[in-house]
Design an enzyme around this catalytic site. Structure first.
Site, PDB file in Angstrom:
ATOM      1  N   ASN A   1      10.177  10.330  -0.872  1.00  0.00           N
ATOM      2  CA  ASN A   1      10.461  11.386   0.096  1.00  0.00           C
ATOM      3  C   ASN A   1      11.762  11.147   0.846  1.00  0.00           C
ATOM      4  OD1 ASN A   1       8.474  13.213  -0.495  1.00  0.00           O
ATOM      5  ND2 ASN A   1       6.940  12.174   0.761  1.00  0.00           N
TER       6      ASN A   1
ATOM      7  N   SER B   1       1.581   9.934   3.371  1.00  0.00           N
ATOM      8  CA  SER B   1       2.882  10.259   2.779  1.00  0.00           C
ATOM      9  C   SER B   1       4.008  10.001   3.767  1.00  0.00           C
ATOM     10  CB  SER B   1       2.964  11.741   2.415  1.00  0.00           C
ATOM     11  OG  SER B   1       1.883  12.144   1.665  1.00  0.00           O
TER      12      SER B   1
ATOM     13  N   HIS C   1       0.351   5.287  -2.267  1.00  0.00           N
ATOM     14  CA  HIS C   1       0.801   6.673  -2.138  1.00  0.00           C
ATOM     15  C   HIS C   1       0.768   7.354  -3.497  1.00  0.00           C
ATOM     16  CE1 HIS C   1       4.127   9.786  -1.253  1.00  0.00           C
ATOM     17  NE2 HIS C   1       2.960  10.243  -0.905  1.00  0.00           N
TER      18      HIS C   1
ATOM     19  N   GLU D   1       3.336   4.943  -5.367  1.00  0.00           N
ATOM     20  CA  GLU D   1       4.151   4.032  -4.561  1.00  0.00           C
ATOM     21  C   GLU D   1       3.181   3.060  -3.886  1.00  0.00           C
ATOM     22  OE1 GLU D   1       8.113   6.398  -3.140  1.00  0.00           O
ATOM     23  OE2 GLU D   1       6.228   7.129  -2.324  1.00  0.00           O
TER      24      GLU D   1
END
Ligand code: 3HC
Length: 659
Positions: free
Chosen positions: A480, A409, A430, A442
């Site tokens: 993120n 991550s 991801h 992702e």
């Protein structure tokens, strides 16, 4: 058999005295203007020929009719309208039967409803997904469906926008038969109906429904609507069908459809629809063939690993799970089987499919088994040393052509790849937790990733039924990074004067399932605290830093599981805690900040701008290929309301967020 062309997309052939009209408007046979014109011409043609006993309408290819042409929305109307075509079908003097060969959606389902009989192939599916586009059916669906299948079932189908497969459609009474040779069965039905009084759906009475059952169906649909208008309007229109005549019902439906079609909510959802279709398209992969993947190795059977394993198994892959000991492997296998069992219990998976999935699963402590894998995904602890050592070890176990994917991550996958002998076969996948449920993946295109490795990762994610979004290497990838900017801004606003619960209330009213501070509390505050402490030495001393979350952790407030975090949970519900309010006030005083009031709109505008600015950075750096990809990531991974279109779309259309 003689063929006649009625328009560029509609042809007809005579078969046994029946005109078989085929709609051929690739890719999904949408009811574009030339389809509507062709259908009317075909009906005129069949009406004029006394030897023609009736008409069958079908679609070429895999789809019957995918609905109105969404690309025509917002353009000047072209005659005939779809409601006019449908009225013509329903009132036609000779029998018209729909041979539903594939998906009959929206306007496609409405065409089928207006026919005097419906035969589905076993590959057919029927539904009205209009609410997913922020609209209601606009060509009679809300009025005809309850007449055919009853109010309760119609509320469920139209209000949720879900699709019914052929067998369900048959049990609902939505089709009259399911046949392998649907065309043949439709031709027979035309002959059966010829000369008989025709069953015109719009003329049927809506059968009386239990008011409690109607209310329960409506409540179920609306509980998932998160403030959207379309489901509410769809339910209202379906209910009204029982009370007002067809003419008034159709007029109300059309007016509502036109009003919603021009709404911001529909524009946002249409943006999402097209965004999903462009996601994962990469120009440089145009002529690249993905590698064949049949066996997937998954290293680590923690929460993430088992989620990925379940997704892979239910999509038909063979899965080899790797654990450190035989005992851990057995536990991993039990966790995977447990999730499959739960799906069976909830009716999402047939018991036979679960059993078959388990025959394709092996969980073992001998990593050598990975020699059989075409793709190996690591889902181990997110630590650079752990991951690089693992990949180096895998180098000597797996085949030359096996793809290696990291599920990190926050780590830099380029660094992980660089530690291997073949960085070109390393890609990032991801997943979001729980990986068997969450649609977003992702797909990280690392510095050295070979094009066919990227193409294979995309194809794999698609076969899992996921929504893959391609992303370059950056800390936290797309999601993120945007989430960090959003979080930072929310904390700045707390320091500047907004209470955490005011921010959460604004976000929830906007359509987020949960405000950001409630999300923090749910996830737990200690992991981010540990990360902040690690980063403290390298943090830019000039950058604004809000200490409130640190103070909360120092006070042992780690979120829901400790009973206290940004909120107090001692009563079971989340409640504003005066201790937190005092802590926030002290933080403002320490920085000499005079608090100011924020309206909900200002809160949303500031958060949208923060996300959109970060998104603009991602685009400029080439991390994200298109702004709609960023929207999809935030909608599918972070709870951003789809009916607002995602942060990039929303910031561009939100008055106060404009620079
Ligand atoms: N209008 C215009 N274009 C459409 C379309 C539509 N209704 N449905 C799909 N397309 C386009 C897509 O944008 C995509 O274009 P691209 O290749 O340029 O990206 C292409 O068709 C293929 O679409 P998919 O990738 O989704 O193809 P699939 O084979 O995976 O799925 C489908 C086919 C199940 C029909 C799916 O496309 C779908 O769900 N379409 C939307 C259905 C829908 O919402 N219909 C209701 C429309 S509104 C309406 O009918 C109003 C009426 O009540 C008056």
């Amino acid at each position: 058999m003689s063929a006649t062309r009625f328009s560029e997309s509609v042809t007809g052939s005579l078969s046994d005295g029946v005109l078989v009209v085929t709609i051929d408007n690739p890719p999904v046979n949408a009811v574009s203007a030339h389809v509507r014109q062709g259908l009317v011409k075909a009906l005129d043609h069949a009406a004029a020929l006394s030897m023609v006993v009736g008409v069958v309408i079908t679609g070429a290819g895999r789809t019957f009719v995918g609905g109105a042409d969404i690309k025509e929305f917002g353009k000047p109307p072209v005659e005939p309208t779809l409601p006019a075509v449908i009225e013509r079908i329903e009132g036609y003097g000779k029998p018209v039967v729909a041979a539903v060969n594939g998906a009959a959606l929206g306007g496609g389902c409405e065409i089928a409803l207006a026919c005097h009989g419906r035969i589905a192939s076993d590959k057919a599916s029927l539904g009205m997904p209009e609410v997913k586009l922020g609209i209601v059916p606009g060509a009679g669906g809300t009025q005809r469906l309850p007449r055919l299948i009853g109010t309760v079932a119609a509320i469920d189908l139209i209000g949720s926008g879900r699709t019914a497969k052929a067998t369900e459609a048959l049990s609902l009474g939505l089709v009259d038969g399911v046949a392998k040779d649907h065309l043949d069965a439709a031709l027979s039905l035309v002959h059966d109906l010829a000369g008989e009084p025709l069953r015109r759906t719009g003329m049927l009475e809506v059968s009386t429904a239990e008011p409690a059952a109607v209310e329960a169906a409506a409540k179920k649909v609306l509980s998932k609507a998160r403030g959207q208008v379309a489901p509410t309007e769809a339910v209202r229109l379906v209910k009204a069908a029982a009370d007002i005549g067809l003419k008034h019902g159709l007029a109300d439906e059309r007016a509502t459809f036109l009003r919603l079609r021009d709404s911001a909510e529909s524009a946002a959802l249409r943006h999402v629809f097209f965004a999903e279709r462009s996601a994962g398209k990469v120009d440089k992969l145009d002529k690249v063939t993905p590698r064949k993947i049949e066996t997937v190795g998954i290293v680590g059977t923690g929460l993430m690993g088992v989620g990925i394993a379940v997704a892979a198994l239910t999509s038909g892959y063979r899965v080899i799970g790797i654990e450190q000991t035989a005992e851990a492997a057995e536990k991993g296998r039990e966790r995977i089987a447990g999730i499959l069992d739960k799906s069976v219990l909830s009716g999402r998976l047939a018991a036979t499919v679960r059993d078959e999935c388990l025959t394709r699963l092996e969980v073992t402590a001998s990593a050598g088994e990975l020699a059989a894998a075409d793709l190996v995904i690591e889902a181990v602890f997110d630590d650079l040393t752990v991951k690089t050592e693992l990949f180096q070890r895998l180098d000597s176990i797996i085949r030359q052509d096996t793809i290696l994917a990291t599920n990190t991550s926050y780590l830099n996958p380029d660094e992980i790849a660089a530690a291997t002998t073949h960085p070109e076969r390393v890609v990032g996948l991801h997943f979001f937790s729980p990986a068997n449920i969450m649609r977003l993946v992702e797909v990280v295109d690392c510095k050295a990733t070979a094009p066919d490795v990227l193409a294979s990762a995309l194809a794999f994610a698609r076969r899992l039924g996921k929504l893959p979004v391609v992303c370059g290497v950056t800390e936290g990838f797309i999601g993120n990074r945007i989430f960090s900017a959003y979080r930072r801004e929310a904390e700045f606003m707390v320091e500047d004067g907004a209470a955490p619960h005011e921010i959460d209330a604004a976000l929830e009213a906007y359509g987020f399932p949960m405000g950001i501070f409630a999300v923090y509390d749910m996830a737990g505050l200690e992991i981010a605290w540990a990360r902040r402490k690690r980063q403290a030495a390298t943090r830019d001393p000039q950058a604004r830093y809000v200490e409130i979350a640190d103070r909360l952790c120092e006070a042992g407030r780690f979120g829901r599981k400790s009973g206290r975090g940004w909120y107090d949970y001692s009563s079971g519900d989340r409640a504003v805690d005066p201790e937190v309010t005092a802590l926030v006030e002290a933080a403002r005083v320490a920085k000499n900040i005079t608090p100011r009031n924020y309206t909900s709109d200002e809160i949303i505008a500031r958060l949208l701008k923060a996300m959109a600015d970060e998104g603009a950075g991602l685009l400029a750096e080439g991390i994200a290929a298109r702004s709609s990809d960023i929207d999809l990531v935030m909608i599918n991974g972070y709870g951003f309301p789809a009916h607002k279109g995602g942060p990039m779309f929303a910031a561009a259309t939100h008055e106060d967020a404009r620079p």
